[in-house]
Design a protein around this motif. Structure first.
Motif, PDB file in Angstrom:
ATOM      1  N   ALA A  46       0.820  -1.219   0.000  1.00 36.66           N
ATOM      2  CA  ALA A  46       0.000   0.000   0.000  1.00 36.66           C
ATOM      3  C   ALA A  46       0.851   1.265   0.000  1.00 36.66           C
ATOM      4  O   ALA A  46       0.322   2.369  -0.092  1.00 36.66           O
ATOM      5  CB  ALA A  46      -0.936  -0.004   1.205  1.00 36.66           C
ATOM      6  N   GLY A  47       2.167   1.096   0.118  1.00 36.82           N
ATOM      7  CA  GLY A  47       3.066   2.245   0.080  1.00 36.82           C
ATOM      8  C   GLY A  47       3.321   2.902   1.414  1.00 36.82           C
ATOM      9  O   GLY A  47       3.816   4.028   1.465  1.00 36.82           O
ATOM     10  N   LEU A  48       3.018   2.214   2.510  1.00 34.66           N
ATOM     11  CA  LEU A  48       3.302   2.781   3.834  1.00 34.66           C
ATOM     12  C   LEU A  48       4.777   2.596   4.151  1.00 34.66           C
ATOM     13  O   LEU A  48       5.338   1.514   3.970  1.00 34.66           O
ATOM     14  CB  LEU A  48       2.444   2.114   4.906  1.00 34.66           C
ATOM     15  CG  LEU A  48       0.945   2.385   4.826  1.00 34.66           C
ATOM     16  CD1 LEU A  48       0.205   1.602   5.903  1.00 34.66           C
ATOM     17  CD2 LEU A  48       0.639   3.868   4.943  1.00 34.66           C
ATOM     18  N   ASN A  49       5.404   3.647   4.628  1.00 37.32           N
ATOM     19  CA  ASN A  49       6.811   3.640   4.989  1.00 37.32           C
ATOM     20  C   ASN A  49       7.046   2.661   6.142  1.00 37.32           C
ATOM     21  O   ASN A  49       6.305   2.696   7.139  1.00 37.32           O
ATOM     22  CB  ASN A  49       7.218   5.065   5.395  1.00 37.32           C
ATOM     23  CG  ASN A  49       8.685   5.220   5.684  1.00 37.32           C
ATOM     24  OD1 ASN A  49       9.312   4.364   6.300  1.00 37.32           O
ATOM     25  ND2 ASN A  49       9.225   6.337   5.248  1.00 37.32           N
ATOM     26  N   PRO A  50       8.062   1.802   6.046  1.00 34.02           N
ATOM     27  CA  PRO A  50       8.345   0.864   7.143  1.00 34.02           C
ATOM     28  C   PRO A  50       8.606   1.552   8.486  1.00 34.02           C
ATOM     29  O   PRO A  50       8.307   0.981   9.539  1.00 34.02           O
ATOM     30  CB  PRO A  50       9.595   0.114   6.668  1.00 34.02           C
ATOM     31  CG  PRO A  50       9.608   0.278   5.190  1.00 34.02           C
ATOM     32  CD  PRO A  50       8.949   1.597   4.901  1.00 34.02           C
TER      33      PRO A  50
END
Length: 152
Positions: A34-38
């Motif tokens: 989903a493109g969430l930053n780790p």
């Protein structure tokens, strides 16, 4: 703390615990897709653990965040994230939704909280944040119920 012997529920029912770990891995993959930053993912885990008072998970995810390169200042001010300029609009939307999900007993996830997240995050990101919060809350409850040892 008491000296009462606690059952480690993860060890008592290892198949259930393994299923929770597998769910966590699936949710982490969904968050990445989903493109969430780790780094944000770790902050969401830390924030839920702060609200729940889970020392074991706080230590684990703070260490993980630092190892991944998170700014110690962002971790330090996380309980007061709304009062700082450290967090992006995406971070704020995800933190707000995570807090609302974690605090379900305080009034459920309001339309206002959900709509604020949905105004910034994609549907995939909203879902991933909701699953991250759900899984982290489950892990917090396992660790707290079993009294996983921390320090000393």
């Amino acid at each position: 703390m008491t000296n009462h012997q606690r059952v480690n529920i993860g060890e008592q029912h290892p198949a259930a615990y393994k299923a929770l770990i597998a769910l966590s891995s699936e949710v982490e993959d969904a968050a990445a897709a989903a493109g969430l930053n780790p780094l944000l993912v770790e902050l969401l885990r830390i924030r839920a653990s702060q609200i729940n008072g889970c020392a074991f998970c706080l230590r684990m995810h703070t260490r993980a965040a630092l190892k991944k390169g998170e700014n110690p200042d962002r971790i330090a001010v996380l309980p007061a994230w709304e009062e700082t300029d450290y967090f992006s609009e995406t971070d704020r939307a995800a933190l707000r939704l995570t807090e609302a999900i974690t605090r379900v007993p305080d009034g459920h996830v309001s339309d206002e909280d959900f709509d604020a997240a949905a105004a910034v995050l994609t549907a995939d990101q909203v879902s991933a944040v909701a699953w991250l919060a759900t899984v982290m809350n489950a892990f917090n409850r396992v660790a707290i119920t079993s009294r996983y040892p921390v320090g000393g």
